[in-house]
Structure formats: C-alpha cells, structure tokens
Write an enzyme that holds these catalytic residues in place. Structure first.
Site, PDB file in Angstrom:
ATOM      1  N   ASP A 116     -12.522 -10.063  -0.715  1.00 49.82           N
ATOM      2  CA  ASP A 116     -13.819 -10.108  -0.026  1.00 49.82           C
ATOM      3  C   ASP A 116     -14.758  -9.172  -0.774  1.00 49.82           C
ATOM      4  O   ASP A 116     -14.316  -8.219  -1.398  1.00 49.82           O
ATOM      5  CB  ASP A 116     -13.727  -9.796   1.479  1.00 49.82           C
ATOM      6  CG  ASP A 116     -12.942  -8.554   1.827  1.00 49.82           C
ATOM      7  OD1 ASP A 116     -12.854  -7.628   0.993  1.00 49.82           O
ATOM      8  OD2 ASP A 116     -12.428  -8.484   2.956  1.00 49.82           O
TER       9      ASP A 116
ATOM     10  N   ASN B 259       2.052  -5.217  -3.130  1.00 46.28           N
ATOM     11  CA  ASN B 259       0.640  -5.510  -2.841  1.00 46.28           C
ATOM     12  C   ASN B 259      -0.103  -4.201  -2.582  1.00 46.28           C
ATOM     13  O   ASN B 259       0.392  -3.334  -1.854  1.00 46.28           O
ATOM     14  CB  ASN B 259       0.593  -6.403  -1.582  1.00 46.28           C
ATOM     15  CG  ASN B 259      -0.765  -6.998  -1.297  1.00 46.28           C
ATOM     16  OD1 ASN B 259      -1.337  -7.671  -2.154  1.00 46.28           O
ATOM     17  ND2 ASN B 259      -1.294  -6.763  -0.104  1.00 46.28           N
TER      18      ASN B 259
ATOM     19  N   GLU C  45      -6.439 -10.508  -1.191  1.00 44.38           N
ATOM     20  CA  GLU C  45      -7.243 -10.243   0.017  1.00 44.38           C
ATOM     21  C   GLU C  45      -8.724 -10.180  -0.323  1.00 44.38           C
ATOM     22  O   GLU C  45      -9.469  -9.327   0.176  1.00 44.38           O
ATOM     23  CB  GLU C  45      -6.795  -8.928   0.683  1.00 44.38           C
ATOM     24  CG  GLU C  45      -5.317  -8.889   1.016  1.00 44.38           C
ATOM     25  CD  GLU C  45      -4.893  -7.613   1.758  1.00 44.38           C
ATOM     26  OE1 GLU C  45      -5.766  -6.843   2.205  1.00 44.38           O
ATOM     27  OE2 GLU C  45      -3.663  -7.401   1.893  1.00 44.38           O
TER      28      GLU C  45
ATOM     29  N   GLU D 116       0.809  -1.241   0.000  1.00 44.24           N
ATOM     30  CA  GLU D 116       0.000   0.000   0.000  1.00 44.24           C
ATOM     31  C   GLU D 116       0.834   1.278   0.000  1.00 44.24           C
ATOM     32  O   GLU D 116       0.537   2.224   0.728  1.00 44.24           O
ATOM     33  CB  GLU D 116      -0.964  -0.026   1.192  1.00 44.24           C
ATOM     34  CG  GLU D 116      -1.898  -1.222   1.158  1.00 44.24           C
ATOM     35  CD  GLU D 116      -2.826  -1.322   2.379  1.00 44.24           C
ATOM     36  OE1 GLU D 116      -2.800  -0.444   3.237  1.00 44.24           O
ATOM     37  OE2 GLU D 116      -3.590  -2.309   2.429  1.00 44.24           O
TER      38      GLU D 116
ATOM     39  N   HIS E 106     -10.665  -5.899  -2.384  1.00 42.08           N
ATOM     40  CA  HIS E 106     -11.734  -5.648  -1.404  1.00 42.08           C
ATOM     41  C   HIS E 106     -12.842  -4.924  -2.163  1.00 42.08           C
ATOM     42  O   HIS E 106     -12.797  -3.719  -2.358  1.00 42.08           O
ATOM     43  CB  HIS E 106     -11.213  -4.776  -0.255  1.00 42.08           C
ATOM     44  CG  HIS E 106     -10.150  -5.426   0.561  1.00 42.08           C
ATOM     45  ND1 HIS E 106     -10.391  -6.552   1.326  1.00 42.08           N
ATOM     46  CD2 HIS E 106      -8.842  -5.122   0.749  1.00 42.08           C
ATOM     47  CE1 HIS E 106      -9.271  -6.898   1.951  1.00 42.08           C
ATOM     48  NE2 HIS E 106      -8.314  -6.059   1.617  1.00 42.08           N
TER      49      HIS E 106
HETATM   50  O1  G3I Z   1      -5.043  -7.912  18.994  1.00 44.05           O
HETATM   51  C1  G3I Z   1      -5.582  -6.688  19.490  1.00 44.05           C
HETATM   52  C2  G3I Z   1      -6.275  -6.914  20.798  1.00 44.05           C
HETATM   53  O2  G3I Z   1      -5.328  -7.309  21.741  1.00 44.05           O
HETATM   54  C3  G3I Z   1      -6.954  -5.602  21.213  1.00 44.05           C
HETATM   55  O3  G3I Z   1      -7.665  -5.795  22.397  1.00 44.05           O
HETATM   56  C4  G3I Z   1      -7.896  -5.125  20.127  1.00 44.05           C
HETATM   57  C5  G3I Z   1      -8.561  -3.812  20.492  1.00 44.05           C
HETATM   58  O4  G3I Z   1      -8.639  -2.946  19.384  1.00 44.05           O
HETATM   59  O5  G3I Z   1      -7.172  -4.968  18.955  1.00 44.05           O
HETATM   60  C6  G3I Z   1      -6.557  -6.153  18.478  1.00 44.05           C
HETATM   61  O6  G3I Z   1      -5.831  -5.856  17.331  1.00 44.05           O
HETATM   62  C7  G3I Z   1      -6.595  -5.638  16.156  1.00 44.05           C
HETATM   63  C8  G3I Z   1      -6.112  -6.608  15.104  1.00 44.05           C
HETATM   64  O7  G3I Z   1      -6.764  -6.351  13.886  1.00 44.05           O
HETATM   65  C9  G3I Z   1      -6.353  -8.075  15.477  1.00 44.05           C
HETATM   66  O8  G3I Z   1      -7.729  -8.307  15.609  1.00 44.05           O
HETATM   67  C10 G3I Z   1      -6.367  -4.218  15.699  1.00 44.05           C
HETATM   68  O9  G3I Z   1      -6.947  -3.306  16.627  1.00 44.05           O
HETATM   69  C11 G3I Z   1      -6.982  -4.025  14.347  1.00 44.05           C
HETATM   70  O10 G3I Z   1      -6.599  -2.726  13.858  1.00 44.05           O
HETATM   71  C12 G3I Z   1      -6.484  -5.066  13.381  1.00 44.05           C
HETATM   72  O11 G3I Z   1      -7.138  -4.898  12.143  1.00 44.05           O
HETATM   73  C13 G3I Z   1      -6.496  -5.472  11.034  1.00 44.05           C
HETATM   74  C14 G3I Z   1      -6.175  -4.418  10.013  1.00 44.05           C
HETATM   75  O12 G3I Z   1      -5.593  -5.020   8.864  1.00 44.05           O
HETATM   76  C15 G3I Z   1      -5.226  -3.385  10.567  1.00 44.05           C
HETATM   77  O13 G3I Z   1      -4.858  -2.468   9.620  1.00 44.05           O
HETATM   78  C16 G3I Z   1      -7.405  -6.525  10.450  1.00 44.05           C
HETATM   79  O14 G3I Z   1      -7.564  -7.610  11.356  1.00 44.05           O
HETATM   80  C17 G3I Z   1      -6.839  -7.054   9.129  1.00 44.05           C
HETATM   81  O15 G3I Z   1      -7.798  -7.846   8.479  1.00 44.05           O
HETATM   82  C18 G3I Z   1      -6.494  -5.882   8.212  1.00 44.05           C
HETATM   83  O16 G3I Z   1      -5.911  -6.387   7.037  1.00 44.05           O
HETATM   84  C19 G3I Z   1      -5.542  -5.426   6.049  1.00 44.05           C
HETATM   85  C20 G3I Z   1      -4.311  -5.947   5.361  1.00 44.05           C
HETATM   86  O17 G3I Z   1      -3.305  -6.224   6.289  1.00 44.05           O
HETATM   87  C21 G3I Z   1      -3.817  -4.974   4.306  1.00 44.05           C
HETATM   88  N1  G3I Z   1      -4.885  -4.616   3.389  1.00 44.05           N
HETATM   89  C22 G3I Z   1      -6.126  -4.160   3.993  1.00 44.05           C
HETATM   90  C23 G3I Z   1      -6.629  -5.191   5.009  1.00 44.05           C
HETATM   91  C24 G3I Z   1      -7.953  -4.755   5.600  1.00 44.05           C
HETATM   92  O18 G3I Z   1      -7.848  -3.584   6.333  1.00 44.05           O
END
Ligand code: G3I
Length: 303
Positions: free
Chosen positions: A238, A171, A236, A128, A208
């Site tokens: 969806d 990516n 990715e 990105e 996406h």
């Molecule tokens: O693990 C912590 C947990 O300990 C905490 O209590 C909780 C509270 O917010 O957060 C948890 O972490 C979260 C993590 O996902 C695991 O669930 C983060 O806040 C959250 O920001 C994170 O989101 C991820 C996101 O990337 C972050 O940018 C998504 O799961 C993930 O699917 C998403 O994936 C991205 C790709 O890497 C890049 N392309 C876009 C895609 C979708 O946004």
C-alpha cells in the site's frame, strides 16, 4: 489481459489482496475480489489470537471462510502468519520457560499447517522478527527472549515437517531499502539458512510505502535476495495517496526480477485499508478503479 490477476499470470506471477472474512458478504467487495485477484491473504483470521486463543483450543472458522471462498474461485492462499510477536494471546506472551514455549510454538505451527495442508500455497512462517533501526538484530519478543536467535530456524524446520509441499517464507517490513541495517540483517539470516540447509523458500517484502513509493534500491534488494536461491514476493503493498508512478515503480521492480513471483496489495478499497486515511489502495471507497490501478496493470504488461 484486462485484470490484475490475469495479466500477472501471463508472466507466471500472481496478483493478490488481503481479505477480511467479514467483508465477503459485501457484493461490491467480492465482485472486485473475484474479478481481479488470484491470490488471497487473510488479513487477520490466521493470526494466533484468532486461531489459538487459549492453549490447545483451535478456531479455524473465520480463516476457513476465506480459504473456502478462495478455493471455489480458483484463487490460491498465502497463510499469514504462524509466529509473530503481535496479535499474540497473553497466555503465550506470559509463558516463562523455554521448553513450554518451544512445545507451544511447534504445536501451533503443526496444527495450523495440518489443517490447511494442500490448501495454502505459502506460509509466512515467521513475521517481523527483526528490530527497527540500526542493530540488524532480532527484536525482543517472548520467542526471542526464551528461545534465543534459534527460534526462527526452529519454526522453519517444524513448518517443513508439517507440510513439506508448502512454500515457507520469512516476511517483514522496512526491508526494501538495500543499505538499511534491517535489510542486511534479514539478508544475512537467509544466506546463513541457505548455506546450512535450513528450509526456507521465500522472503516477503511488505512494502508499506509513503507517497514516494519504493526506495531506488528496491529492485537491487529483490534481486540480491533472489540470488541467494529464494523466491521473493511483495506481500502487503500500500502507498500513501497511491500515486501512479509509485505503484508503477513497485510493480516494475518485481517484473524485472524473475524470482519475484507475485504481488499482494493490503486490502481492496481505500476504505478497507488499515491506513484508510491515506487512501493507499487501487480502488476507491465505492469500488471504482483509481489511476494507480491502471498504472499497476500497465506495469504488469497489460493494456
Ligand atoms: O475484530 C475486532 C473487533 O471485534 C473489535 O471491536 C475492534 C476494536 O478495536 O477490533 C477488531 O480487531 C481489529 C482487527 O484489526 C480487525 O479489524 C484489531 O483491533 C486491530 O488491531 C487489527 O488491526 C490489524 C493489524 O494488522 C494488527 O496488528 C489490521 O487489520 C491488519 O491490516 C494489520 O496487518 C498487518 C500485518 O498483519 C503484518 N504487517 C503489518 C500490517 C499492518 O499493520
């Protein structure tokens, strides 16, 4: 064949899913994962804020869980991701000088790739880096601001040295529509890298999508990048509400391009998705196959 992975394999492709380490103990989840998918992308566990939370102190525990699971189930792994402006610890984003940042970036790439040498098939080396909108230029980030446009090339060269056998990918999202400035910006970069011998092997299209699915030009985009001499992958996937037609169109675009080597969906069940409210995946919250599953399998050439 009767599963996504086995059907994709019949044309030399893979079908993968984003996986969360914390869900591997969920029997419904792991049953589907092991049955349907032959490629795995750690959803968050290989990101900088997990693997190098403080400088020089690496934690590969959560990602190792996923890699070990994949290896013992005959699944390959896509590494996601080495250099990204998001999920970046503040000790990196607050670095103030180029030499320090260059050392830190190169060390992060080298250490993480060395740990997974021989276990990760392809890496999203840079994720990105291009701006949304009409500029066609890189987005601002600590990497861009301190190292300039050359940071991407630097990252790919370091990655090639770290593991010469791994495929190195760029990516990004919203680069599926051929006429978009962002797509054209990435295309120009890949063309430039190929012409100058900067090591790059593949481009990942996140995909996406909204309910309409891929833009009409998606296959043109895939084939245009492939014509530069790189493999392309859907990384990715969806789709809001997961319409069957939208999934079928996406899978067909890949099947129609010989260098489109695989498709990864960004989660398994709707409830596992970062967009859970849109129910965008192939399995419902109980793990049942949705209509979109059958559409995807059919489009792969299955029954
Ligand atoms: O693990 C912590 C947990 O300990 C905490 O209590 C909780 C509270 O917010 O957060 C948890 O972490 C979260 C993590 O996902 C695991 O669930 C983060 O806040 C959250 O920001 C994170 O989101 C991820 C996101 O990337 C972050 O940018 C998504 O799961 C993930 O699917 C998403 O994936 C991205 C790709 O890497 C890049 N392309 C876009 C895609 C979708 O946004």
């Amino acid at each position: 064949a009767s599963t996504l992975g086995a059907q994709a394999a019949q044309s030399g492709r893979y079908f993968g899913a984003a996986v969360a380490a914390g869900k591997l103990g969920d029997g419904t989840y792991s049953t589907i994962l092991n049955r349907e998918f032959n490629m795995v992308t750690p959803e968050n566990e290989m990101k900088w804020d997990t693997t190098e939370r403080s400088r020089g102190s690496f934690n590969f525990g959560p990602a190792d869980q996923i890699v070990n699971h994949a290896t013992s189930h005959g699944q390959r792994v896509r590494g996601h991701t080495l250099v990204w402006h998001s999920q970046l610890p503040s000790w990196v984003s607050s670095i103030g000088d180029a030499n320090t940042l260059r050392d830190v970036m190169n060390n992060h790439i080298t250490t993480q790739m060395a740990h997974y040498k021989g276990k990760v098939y392809a890496w999203d080396v840079v994720n990105e880096a291009f701006a949304d909108g009409g500029s066609g230029q890189h987005r601002p980030s600590v990497f861009q601001n301190l190292l300039g446009d050359g940071f991407i090339e630097q990252a790919f060269r370091t990655a090639r040295s770290a593991d010469p056998a791994a495929k190195l990918c760029y990516n990004d999202y919203n680069i599926e529509n051929w006429s978009d400035a962002k797509t054209q910006g990435v295309y120009r970069m890949v063309r430039d890298f190929m012409s100058r011998g900067v090591p790059i092997d593949c481009v990942g299209f996140q995909a996406h999508f909204g309910t309409g699915g891929p833009p009409a030009s998606f296959q043109t985009t895939l084939s245009s990048f492939a014509a530069l001499g790189v493999d392309v992958q859907i990384t990715e996937l969806d789709i809001a509400q997961a319409p069957s037609t939208a999934y079928a169109n996406t899978v067909r675009a890949c099947m129609n391009v010989s260098r489109c080597t695989g498709i990864t969906v960004w989660g398994i069940r709707d409830t596992d998705s970062w967009r859970a409210g849109e129910k965008p995946l192939l399995f419902d919250g109980s793990g049942n196959k949705k209509a979109a599953y059958n559409a995807a399998l059919t489009a792969l050439g299955g029954t």
